[in-house]
Design a protein around this motif. Structure first.
Motif, PDB file in Angstrom:
ATOM      1  N   UNK A 171      69.443  26.251  23.663  1.00 40.58           N
ATOM      2  CA  UNK A 171      68.454  27.115  23.003  1.00 40.58           C
ATOM      3  C   UNK A 171      67.573  26.295  22.064  1.00 40.58           C
ATOM      4  N   UNK A 172      68.206  25.374  21.323  1.00 43.04           N
ATOM      5  CA  UNK A 172      67.433  24.524  20.413  1.00 43.04           C
ATOM      6  C   UNK A 172      66.490  23.616  21.198  1.00 43.04           C
ATOM      7  N   UNK A 173      66.986  23.054  22.294  1.00 40.48           N
ATOM      8  CA  UNK A 173      66.177  22.159  23.130  1.00 40.48           C
ATOM      9  C   UNK A 173      64.901  22.859  23.592  1.00 40.48           C
ATOM     10  N   UNK A 174      65.034  24.110  23.989  1.00 40.30           N
ATOM     11  CA  UNK A 174      63.885  24.860  24.505  1.00 40.30           C
ATOM     12  C   UNK A 174      62.718  24.891  23.488  1.00 40.30           C
ATOM     13  N   UNK A 175      63.039  24.896  22.179  1.00 40.26           N
ATOM     14  CA  UNK A 175      61.991  24.920  21.156  1.00 40.26           C
ATOM     15  C   UNK A 175      61.654  23.530  20.623  1.00 40.26           C
ATOM     16  N   UNK A 176      62.676  22.674  20.473  1.00 40.22           N
ATOM     17  CA  UNK A 176      62.437  21.317  19.936  1.00 40.22           C
ATOM     18  C   UNK A 176      61.386  20.590  20.777  1.00 40.22           C
ATOM     19  N   UNK A 177      61.443  20.788  22.084  1.00 44.78           N
ATOM     20  CA  UNK A 177      60.556  20.043  22.980  1.00 44.78           C
ATOM     21  C   UNK A 177      59.317  20.849  23.396  1.00 44.78           C
TER      22      UNK A 177
END
Ligand code: FES
Length: 237
Positions: A171-177
């Motif tokens: 979930x974090x990856x989806x926004x971090x990138x």
């Protein structure tokens, strides 16, 4: 065809501990494990408890351990499992009843990743543009349906349920990138905590368990690299 369905049962009002119960079920080879569970629920034992909603691999509510592997009951054909099928609740989460686990801590970790677009300054007067190349960087992690199959297949999570787990990192990856997002540092700081990404031991269980085929271990590695680099490595548009 006739199959034997072994289901882990637990009624907190009656049972001191979970136990296995066996059911003989008549199914079509093209039936899904979810159909077999419905057969038990509707025709043999109306007290059986499990979650399901869409029946088509979209809502993520019927993840469970099927013959030792985390799967969605609505995505697995009985003919591919043989004549004996064993079904248990997801491992590592508290069992509330039968196949239903308490998802509260799982969703709290998801929320802890701030799964929304974080931006600074004035709102733009028109849409925030993004190139196909920029979108492609996080396309894989947009596919998560929050079924918890990855997190509950992870040995690091079984050993320590404070670990945020693969699903929260996805979930974090989806926004971090996401090139439109400006909250990467906040999320990377959260994941650099002792219960963050460094608990991952790269066993690949999460990637194998994901019913959407997300390369979870790869996403976790990209987040680790972003922490080490001090920022996400975004492509030039
Ligand atoms: S019932 Fe929705 S994913 Fe299986």
């Amino acid at each position: 065809m006739k199959i034997t369905l072994e289901i882990q049962r637990f009624d907190p009002e009656k049972d001191a501990a979970p136990h296995m119960a066996s059911y003989q079920v008549e199914v079509e080879p093209t039936d899904l494990v979810l159909d077999a569970l419905h057969e038990v629920l509707w025709h043999q034992d109306g007290t059986l408890a499990f979650r399901r909603s869409c029946g088509h691999g979209v809502c993520g509510s019927d993840a469970m351990e099927i013959n030792g592997v985390n799967r969605l009951a609505c995505k697995v054909l009985v003919k591919n499992l043989g004549s004996k099928i064993t079904v248990r609740p997801l491992r590592g989460l508290k069992v509330l009843r039968d196949l239903i686990v308490d998802m509260e801590s799982f969703f709290n970790k998801y929320k802890g990743m701030k799964p929304w677009l974080i931006t600074q300054g004035e709102e733009p007067v028109k849409e925030r543009l993004q190139s196909p190349k920029e979108r492609a960087v996080f396309d894989d992690t947009t596919k998560c349906i929050l079924c918890a199959a990855c997190t509950t297949s992870c040995p690091s999570f079984w050993a320590n349920d404070e670990y945020v787990g693969p699903a929260a990192i996805v979930a974090a990856h989806r926004y971090i990138f996401d090139s439109r997002d400006e909250g990467a540092k906040v999320r990377l700081d959260i994941l650099n905590d002792k219960e963050g990404v460094w608990r991952c031991r790269t066993t690949f269980n999460c990637s194998e368990a994901c019913p959407r085929g997300i390369e979870v271990t790869k996403a976790i590695a990209e987040v680790k690299n972003a922490i080490l680099a001090g920022r996400p490595n975004l492509p030039v548009a």
